[in-house]
Design an enzyme around this catalytic site. Sequence first.
Site, mmCIF file in Angstrom:
data_model
loop_
_atom_site.group_PDB
_atom_site.id
_atom_site.type_symbol
_atom_site.label_atom_id
_atom_site.label_comp_id
_atom_site.label_asym_id
_atom_site.label_seq_id
_atom_site.Cartn_x
_atom_site.Cartn_y
_atom_site.Cartn_z
ATOM 1 N N THR A 1 48.220 40.108 -32.949
ATOM 2 C CA THR A 1 48.381 40.881 -34.183
ATOM 3 C C THR A 1 47.250 40.509 -35.144
ATOM 4 O O THR A 1 47.104 39.349 -35.504
ATOM 5 C CB THR A 1 49.748 40.560 -34.820
ATOM 6 O OG1 THR A 1 50.746 40.854 -33.847
ATOM 7 C CG2 THR A 1 49.984 41.374 -36.068
ATOM 8 N N GLU B 1 50.861 44.421 -29.264
ATOM 9 C CA GLU B 1 52.010 44.065 -28.431
ATOM 10 C C GLU B 1 53.277 44.157 -29.273
ATOM 11 O O GLU B 1 53.309 43.699 -30.402
ATOM 12 C CB GLU B 1 51.802 42.622 -27.942
ATOM 13 C CG GLU B 1 52.787 42.188 -26.911
ATOM 14 C CD GLU B 1 52.874 43.158 -25.751
ATOM 15 O OE1 GLU B 1 51.971 43.183 -24.929
ATOM 16 O OE2 GLU B 1 53.874 43.920 -25.689
ATOM 17 N N LEU C 1 56.388 43.188 -27.932
ATOM 18 C CA LEU C 1 57.478 42.514 -27.233
ATOM 19 C C LEU C 1 58.187 41.483 -28.099
ATOM 20 O O LEU C 1 57.601 40.879 -28.986
ATOM 21 C CB LEU C 1 56.993 41.897 -25.922
ATOM 22 C CG LEU C 1 55.799 40.965 -25.900
ATOM 23 C CD1 LEU C 1 56.185 39.559 -26.284
ATOM 24 C CD2 LEU C 1 55.195 40.993 -24.508
ATOM 25 N N ASN D 1 56.368 45.835 -37.781
ATOM 26 C CA ASN D 1 57.071 44.567 -38.049
ATOM 27 C C ASN D 1 57.568 44.503 -39.490
ATOM 28 O O ASN D 1 58.661 44.011 -39.754
ATOM 29 C CB ASN D 1 56.160 43.374 -37.746
ATOM 30 C CG ASN D 1 56.258 42.961 -36.280
ATOM 31 O OD1 ASN D 1 56.923 43.623 -35.493
ATOM 32 N ND2 ASN D 1 55.597 41.878 -35.920
ATOM 33 N N ALA E 1 73.427 41.572 -40.567
ATOM 34 C CA ALA E 1 73.217 40.672 -41.715
ATOM 35 C C ALA E 1 73.391 39.221 -41.270
ATOM 36 O O ALA E 1 74.066 38.942 -40.290
ATOM 37 C CB ALA E 1 74.219 41.007 -42.815
ATOM 38 N N GLY E 2 72.775 38.315 -41.990
ATOM 39 C CA GLY E 2 72.900 36.899 -41.630
ATOM 40 C C GLY E 2 72.073 36.016 -42.540
ATOM 41 O O GLY E 2 71.866 36.344 -43.718
ATOM 42 N N CYS F 1 56.630 35.786 -36.013
ATOM 43 C CA CYS F 1 56.050 37.113 -36.271
ATOM 44 C C CYS F 1 56.406 37.693 -37.634
ATOM 45 O O CYS F 1 55.511 37.934 -38.451
ATOM 46 C CB CYS F 1 56.463 38.068 -35.170
ATOM 47 S SG CYS F 1 56.029 37.454 -33.546
ATOM 48 N N LYS G 1 55.140 35.819 -40.813
ATOM 49 C CA LYS G 1 53.671 35.837 -40.821
ATOM 50 C C LYS G 1 53.141 37.251 -41.078
ATOM 51 O O LYS G 1 52.226 37.453 -41.884
ATOM 52 C CB LYS G 1 53.187 35.308 -39.464
ATOM 53 C CG LYS G 1 51.723 35.525 -39.157
ATOM 54 C CD LYS G 1 51.343 34.792 -37.889
ATOM 55 C CE LYS G 1 51.328 35.633 -36.662
ATOM 56 N NZ LYS G 1 50.238 36.441 -36.321
ATOM 57 N N LYS H 1 66.356 32.682 -33.091
ATOM 58 C CA LYS H 1 67.233 33.711 -32.531
ATOM 59 C C LYS H 1 67.629 33.259 -31.127
ATOM 60 O O LYS H 1 67.042 32.301 -30.611
ATOM 61 C CB LYS H 1 66.541 35.077 -32.510
ATOM 62 C CG LYS H 1 65.350 35.155 -31.576
ATOM 63 C CD LYS H 1 64.887 36.582 -31.447
ATOM 64 C CE LYS H 1 63.862 36.712 -30.340
ATOM 65 N NZ LYS H 1 63.443 38.066 -30.122
HETATM 66 C C1 UGA Z 1 59.324 40.728 -33.396
HETATM 67 C C2 UGA Z 1 59.397 42.239 -33.109
HETATM 68 O O1 UGA Z 1 60.753 42.624 -32.912
HETATM 69 C C3 UGA Z 1 58.575 42.586 -31.871
HETATM 70 O O2 UGA Z 1 58.581 43.984 -31.677
HETATM 71 C C4 UGA Z 1 57.136 42.106 -32.083
HETATM 72 O O3 UGA Z 1 56.328 42.342 -30.946
HETATM 73 C C5 UGA Z 1 57.153 40.606 -32.350
HETATM 74 O O4 UGA Z 1 57.960 40.344 -33.525
HETATM 75 C C6 UGA Z 1 55.724 40.161 -32.577
HETATM 76 O O5 UGA Z 1 55.121 40.596 -33.547
HETATM 77 O O6 UGA Z 1 55.167 39.470 -31.714
HETATM 78 P P1 UGA Z 1 60.536 38.542 -32.423
HETATM 79 O O7 UGA Z 1 59.876 37.792 -33.526
HETATM 80 O O8 UGA Z 1 60.478 37.998 -31.035
HETATM 81 O O9 UGA Z 1 59.945 40.039 -32.322
HETATM 82 O O10 UGA Z 1 62.074 38.645 -32.791
HETATM 83 P P2 UGA Z 1 63.118 39.768 -33.249
HETATM 84 O O11 UGA Z 1 64.059 40.017 -32.149
HETATM 85 O O12 UGA Z 1 62.448 40.929 -33.836
HETATM 86 O O13 UGA Z 1 63.900 38.972 -34.401
HETATM 87 C C7 UGA Z 1 63.207 38.475 -35.528
HETATM 88 C C8 UGA Z 1 64.156 37.809 -36.484
HETATM 89 O O14 UGA Z 1 64.981 38.768 -37.132
HETATM 90 C C9 UGA Z 1 65.128 36.792 -35.849
HETATM 91 O O15 UGA Z 1 65.212 35.645 -36.669
HETATM 92 C C10 UGA Z 1 66.450 37.525 -35.830
HETATM 93 O O16 UGA Z 1 67.562 36.645 -35.896
HETATM 94 C C11 UGA Z 1 66.337 38.358 -37.103
HETATM 95 N N1 UGA Z 1 67.189 39.560 -37.082
HETATM 96 C C12 UGA Z 1 66.969 40.552 -36.194
HETATM 97 C C13 UGA Z 1 68.214 39.676 -38.021
HETATM 98 O O17 UGA Z 1 68.423 38.772 -38.867
HETATM 99 N N2 UGA Z 1 68.991 40.802 -38.018
HETATM 100 C C14 UGA Z 1 68.781 41.809 -37.134
HETATM 101 O O18 UGA Z 1 69.534 42.820 -37.201
HETATM 102 C C15 UGA Z 1 67.752 41.677 -36.201
#
Ligand code: UGA
Length: 448
Positions: A136, A166, A168, A223, A267-268, A275, A278, A335
């Site tokens: 990124t 990306e 993912l 993001n 929510a949480g 990611c 940043k 997560k």
């Molecule tokens: C995120 C993006 O979802 C990806 O598409 C992207 O490629 C990646 O960043 C990146 O830029 O490399 P990631 O950081 O692995 O992926 O994790 P997520 O599944 O998106 O979750 C991010 C955070 O949001 C976690 O702490 C999760 O607990 C929180 N979250 C997610 C919530 O608090 N509520 C939600 O409804 C969803």
Amino acid sequence: MTSPKKLKKKKYTKRYSICVVGAGHVGLVAAACFAELNHKVVCVDSDEHRIQSLKKKKLPFYEPELEPLVKKNIKSGNLSFSSALGEGIKKSEVIFLAVGTPPQVDGSADLSSVENVARIVARNLDSYKLIVEKSTVPVKTGRKVKEAIHRYKKSNVDFDVASNPEFLREGKAVYDFFYPDRIVVGVESKRAENILKDIYASLKTPLIVTDINTAELIKHASNSFLATKISFINVVSHICDLAGADVEKVSLAMGLDKRIGKEFLQAGIGYGGSCFPKDVAAFIYIAKKLGYELNLLKEVENINKEQWIRFVEKVKEHLWILRDKKIAILGLSFKPDTDDMRCAPSVNIIESFINEGAHLILFDPQAQNQAKKIFKTSSKLKFSQDPYSAVKDCDCLCFLTEWDQFHKLDFKKIKKLMHYPFIADGRNMFDGDALRKLEFDYIGMGKL
Ligand code: UGA
């Protein structure tokens, strides 16, 4: 295993020799998955220790489904590892840059690794090559990479730069690679466009072709939007707490509206990871450099911070004084399905509890070793080998990561083990009423 059987039967248009620079989360997953798509891949990293471990099939982090993919493709000869970047570049037609772009204090991304690789690419440019940004990066980085290669290249060889961000998610990275919602390629030439289309030919998904600036911007915008969605529902959870309403029902009903969608409305205690924090900061910085004050995202950041503070306040409100209270923490990673502790809200919460004088017992199914690098064991902080020994004699049990296995816990047993049966659910994982029936005190984030 996620690797799609259907893909294997498809005819590949062309087998490319690919060099992936960087064996971090993005680079290693991309390298293994490109190899699985039958390309010939060398994954290069300057960390010799990491490369030696990878050659022995030892992965530097936990990512479901990645290990068998790496092992299989090393065996087939499609995937190799090296610390010799120059050689990797010379052997390859396509070079994916997946090096780190860590945040600096002002929010901007440190692009020194990208620039360094661009110079090495330039020095080893002996035939046409396509250099693709996968990390990124801020908008206009592609242009800078192109300028750097022009500046340092020794011969008059042709090359292209492209952007292929990306998307993912950690914990679902292999699945996301093979089943993406879309592939974005930012290019300046038909040749670069065709190569990238060829590389991904066996994935059935929309492929969006743009210019390089637009592709770079799509990643930050995506993001930042997802982070905004999380902060939005977290604000609603705050209002639900104040009004005595239930955020879970609110997000269920909101999410059924197709225009809103149900994803990322959980929510949480806030988002973490390497990611979102940043990229939101970077997007604010980029916009400011371009002359726009991105106040919307500043508020997204503020709300995210408020959430873990609010969680600590809620626990305090319940236990009154935290000094010498015994608190069990289940879930430490940012997560589930990852051992990643980067920017995990659990870290802030644990530090606050320690500052209040509480005694903590921590447990996580995967992130225990990463957590031990952040928190040293002391008389006030201990790690537990399993959830049940963690909760023994505790005054409070906090859930900070929604690991699946926590749903299978025997709460009757937990109730007997705890000193005072109080559950603080930072991820709204559980049915509060069901736990109250078992005579637990239960609080969530904006739920009844
Ligand atoms: C995120 C993006 O979802 C990806 O598409 C992207 O490629 C990646 O960043 C990146 O830029 O490399 P990631 O950081 O692995 O992926 O994790 P997520 O599944 O998106 O979750 C991010 C955070 O949001 C976690 O702490 C999760 O607990 C929180 N979250 C997610 C919530 O608090 N509520 C939600 O409804 C969803």
